[in-house]
Design a protein around this motif. Structure first.
Motif, PDB file in Angstrom:
ATOM      1  N   THR A 181       8.748  64.805  55.797  1.00 23.95           N
ATOM      2  CA  THR A 181       9.543  64.041  54.835  1.00 23.95           C
ATOM      3  C   THR A 181       9.250  62.551  54.938  1.00 23.95           C
ATOM      4  N   GLY A 182       9.067  61.942  53.777  1.00 26.50           N
ATOM      5  CA  GLY A 182       8.882  60.500  53.696  1.00 26.50           C
ATOM      6  C   GLY A 182       7.443  60.034  53.781  1.00 26.50           C
ATOM      7  N   THR A 183       6.519  60.951  54.077  1.00 25.27           N
ATOM      8  CA  THR A 183       5.109  60.562  54.166  1.00 25.27           C
ATOM      9  C   THR A 183       4.498  60.481  52.765  1.00 25.27           C
ATOM     10  N   ASP A 184       3.324  59.876  52.698  1.00 25.16           N
ATOM     11  CA  ASP A 184       2.614  59.809  51.420  1.00 25.16           C
ATOM     12  C   ASP A 184       2.368  61.209  50.860  1.00 25.16           C
ATOM     13  N   ASP A 185       1.981  62.138  51.732  1.00 23.86           N
ATOM     14  CA  ASP A 185       1.721  63.508  51.276  1.00 23.86           C
ATOM     15  C   ASP A 185       2.989  64.172  50.754  1.00 23.86           C
ATOM     16  N   TRP A 186       4.104  63.900  51.418  1.00 20.59           N
ATOM     17  CA  TRP A 186       5.381  64.469  50.970  1.00 20.59           C
ATOM     18  C   TRP A 186       5.732  63.924  49.588  1.00 20.59           C
ATOM     19  N   PHE A 187       5.640  62.609  49.415  1.00 21.26           N
ATOM     20  CA  PHE A 187       5.944  62.016  48.108  1.00 21.26           C
ATOM     21  C   PHE A 187       4.984  62.524  47.032  1.00 21.26           C
ATOM     22  N   ALA A 188       3.723  62.724  47.377  1.00 22.28           N
ATOM     23  CA  ALA A 188       2.763  63.263  46.409  1.00 22.28           C
ATOM     24  C   ALA A 188       3.141  64.690  46.012  1.00 22.28           C
ATOM     25  N   ALA A 189       3.585  65.482  46.987  1.00 24.35           N
ATOM     26  CA  ALA A 189       3.996  66.856  46.689  1.00 24.35           C
ATOM     27  C   ALA A 189       5.270  66.873  45.841  1.00 24.35           C
ATOM     28  N   VAL A 190       6.205  65.967  46.133  1.00 31.38           N
ATOM     29  CA  VAL A 190       7.419  65.862  45.312  1.00 31.38           C
ATOM     30  C   VAL A 190       7.033  65.473  43.881  1.00 31.38           C
ATOM     31  N   ALA A 191       6.108  64.527  43.748  1.00 24.63           N
ATOM     32  CA  ALA A 191       5.661  64.108  42.411  1.00 24.63           C
ATOM     33  C   ALA A 191       5.015  65.276  41.671  1.00 24.63           C
ATOM     34  N   ALA A 192       4.243  66.092  42.370  1.00 23.86           N
ATOM     35  CA  ALA A 192       3.613  67.255  41.741  1.00 23.86           C
ATOM     36  C   ALA A 192       4.676  68.270  41.299  1.00 23.86           C
ATOM     37  N   ALA A 193       5.700  68.455  42.120  1.00 23.10           N
ATOM     38  CA  ALA A 193       6.806  69.354  41.729  1.00 23.10           C
ATOM     39  C   ALA A 193       7.530  68.800  40.508  1.00 23.10           C
ATOM     40  N   ASP A 228      21.510  71.377  33.105  1.00 16.96           N
ATOM     41  CA  ASP A 228      20.777  71.586  34.359  1.00 16.96           C
ATOM     42  C   ASP A 228      19.498  70.760  34.365  1.00 16.96           C
ATOM     43  N   HIS A 229      18.808  70.719  33.240  1.00 16.81           N
ATOM     44  CA  HIS A 229      17.578  69.928  33.165  1.00 16.81           C
ATOM     45  C   HIS A 229      17.865  68.454  33.446  1.00 16.81           C
ATOM     46  N   GLN A 230      18.946  67.959  32.889  1.00 12.67           N
ATOM     47  CA  GLN A 230      19.297  66.554  33.119  1.00 12.67           C
ATOM     48  C   GLN A 230      19.597  66.294  34.598  1.00 12.67           C
ATOM     49  N   GLU A 231      20.283  67.232  35.238  1.00 15.48           N
ATOM     50  CA  GLU A 231      20.573  67.090  36.665  1.00 15.48           C
ATOM     51  C   GLU A 231      19.282  67.118  37.485  1.00 15.48           C
ATOM     52  N   GLN A 232      18.338  67.952  37.111  1.00 17.87           N
ATOM     53  CA  GLN A 232      17.058  67.987  37.816  1.00 17.87           C
ATOM     54  C   GLN A 232      16.346  66.645  37.668  1.00 17.87           C
ATOM     55  N   ARG A 233      16.329  66.106  36.466  1.00 12.98           N
ATOM     56  CA  ARG A 233      15.699  64.794  36.247  1.00 12.98           C
ATOM     57  C   ARG A 233      16.388  63.718  37.091  1.00 12.98           C
ATOM     58  N   ARG A 234      17.719  63.776  37.146  1.00 12.70           N
ATOM     59  CA  ARG A 234      18.493  62.792  37.909  1.00 12.70           C
ATOM     60  C   ARG A 234      18.149  62.855  39.390  1.00 12.70           C
ATOM     61  N   LEU A 235      18.065  64.071  39.937  1.00 11.00           N
ATOM     62  CA  LEU A 235      17.764  64.215  41.363  1.00 11.00           C
ATOM     63  C   LEU A 235      16.352  63.757  41.690  1.00 11.00           C
ATOM     64  N   PHE A 236      15.393  64.064  40.828  1.00 10.20           N
ATOM     65  CA  PHE A 236      14.036  63.544  41.057  1.00 10.20           C
ATOM     66  C   PHE A 236      14.043  62.020  41.023  1.00 10.20           C
ATOM     67  N   ALA A 237      14.785  61.431  40.087  1.00  9.65           N
ATOM     68  CA  ALA A 237      14.847  59.965  39.993  1.00  9.65           C
ATOM     69  C   ALA A 237      15.493  59.360  41.238  1.00  9.65           C
ATOM     70  N   ILE A 238      16.500  60.010  41.773  1.00  9.33           N
ATOM     71  CA  ILE A 238      17.133  59.525  43.003  1.00  9.33           C
ATOM     72  C   ILE A 238      16.109  59.492  44.137  1.00  9.33           C
ATOM     73  N   LEU A 239      15.321  60.548  44.275  1.00 10.24           N
ATOM     74  CA  LEU A 239      14.311  60.590  45.340  1.00 10.24           C
ATOM     75  C   LEU A 239      13.339  59.420  45.239  1.00 10.24           C
ATOM     76  N   GLU A 240      13.000  59.039  44.033  1.00  9.23           N
ATOM     77  CA  GLU A 240      12.050  57.946  43.826  1.00  9.23           C
ATOM     78  C   GLU A 240      12.626  56.594  44.249  1.00  9.23           C
ATOM     79  N   GLN A 241      13.943  56.503  44.389  1.00 13.69           N
ATOM     80  CA  GLN A 241      14.584  55.219  44.654  1.00 13.69           C
ATOM     81  C   GLN A 241      15.084  55.069  46.091  1.00 13.69           C
ATOM     82  N   ILE A 242      14.840  56.055  46.925  1.00 11.26           N
ATOM     83  CA  ILE A 242      15.289  56.011  48.322  1.00 11.26           C
ATOM     84  C   ILE A 242      14.142  55.524  49.200  1.00 11.26           C
TER      85      ILE A 242
END
Length: 189
Positions: A97-109, A10-24
């Motif tokens: 979604t897609g704003t700087d604030d959204w990406f910052a919040a995703v990064a914090a999560a 599960d941890h690996q899947e979480q890492r994978r999904l966060f990485a996908i978000l960074e590449q879209i």
């Protein structure tokens, strides 16, 4: 099958999904939203599966091995971390979604979740592999997989009081017939 391996998967899947978000591309808000919604639901399901199945058993085997204080602290910290992750996930929802604030919040999560996973992998999972026999870890893996499968559509995020959680888990373990949480009772969860 071993519950510690399922948690690591599960941890690996979480890492994978966060990485996908960074590449879209940030303009692909429908895709970002879809991936984020899946990840947010998965983070909560994973946390609740751990809270229902893994951490009560960690407390039980720790007590049996005279490591109660150590596993109690690990569990308190994990429940606190889960609450922080829930708060970080909720913060993402406050931004378009897609704003700087959204990406910052995703990064914090991502940071809150990554810190939790690293600590859990170093401490709780390692401790559990040392203290719990493989047949018990297998039995818990089956319950963990079933819990996630039964709740695949998601579960409601609910912060927990770490002290209250540990107290309740310890009380349940003391009243179970064999001193554990009796995984069979989790089938209805």
């Amino acid at each position: 099958m071993d519950i510690t391996d399922l948690i690591l998967d599960d941890h690996q899947e979480q890492r994978r999904l966060f990485a996908i978000l960074e590449q879209i591309d940030r303009r692909d808000t429908d895709i970002l939203s879809a991936i984020w919604d899946r990840l947010a639901a998965f983070l909560e399901l994973h946390a609740q599966a751990e809270e229902e199945i893994f951490y009560p058993e960690l407390l039980q085997v720790g007590r049996a091995a005279r490591r109660a204080a150590a596993v109690r602290e690990e569990t308190l910290d994990a429940i606190h971390d889960h609450n922080e992750i829930r708060d970080a996930v909720a913060e993402v929802g406050r931004h378009r979604t897609g704003t700087d604030d959204w990406f910052a919040a995703v990064a914090a999560a991502n940071t809150a979740n990554s810190d939790h996973m690293a600590e859990e992998e170093r401490e709780g999972l390692t401790e559990f592999r040392r203290l719990a026999a493989l047949p018990r870890r297998h039995q818990l893996a089956v319950a963990f997989a079933a819990y996630e499968a039964r709740n695949y559509a998601g579960v409601q995020a609910v912060d927990k009081d770490p002290e209250g959680y540990v107290r309740t888990a310890a009380d349940k373990a003391r009243t179970a017939p064999n001193g554990s949480l009796s995984v069979g009772t989790l089938k209805r969860t």
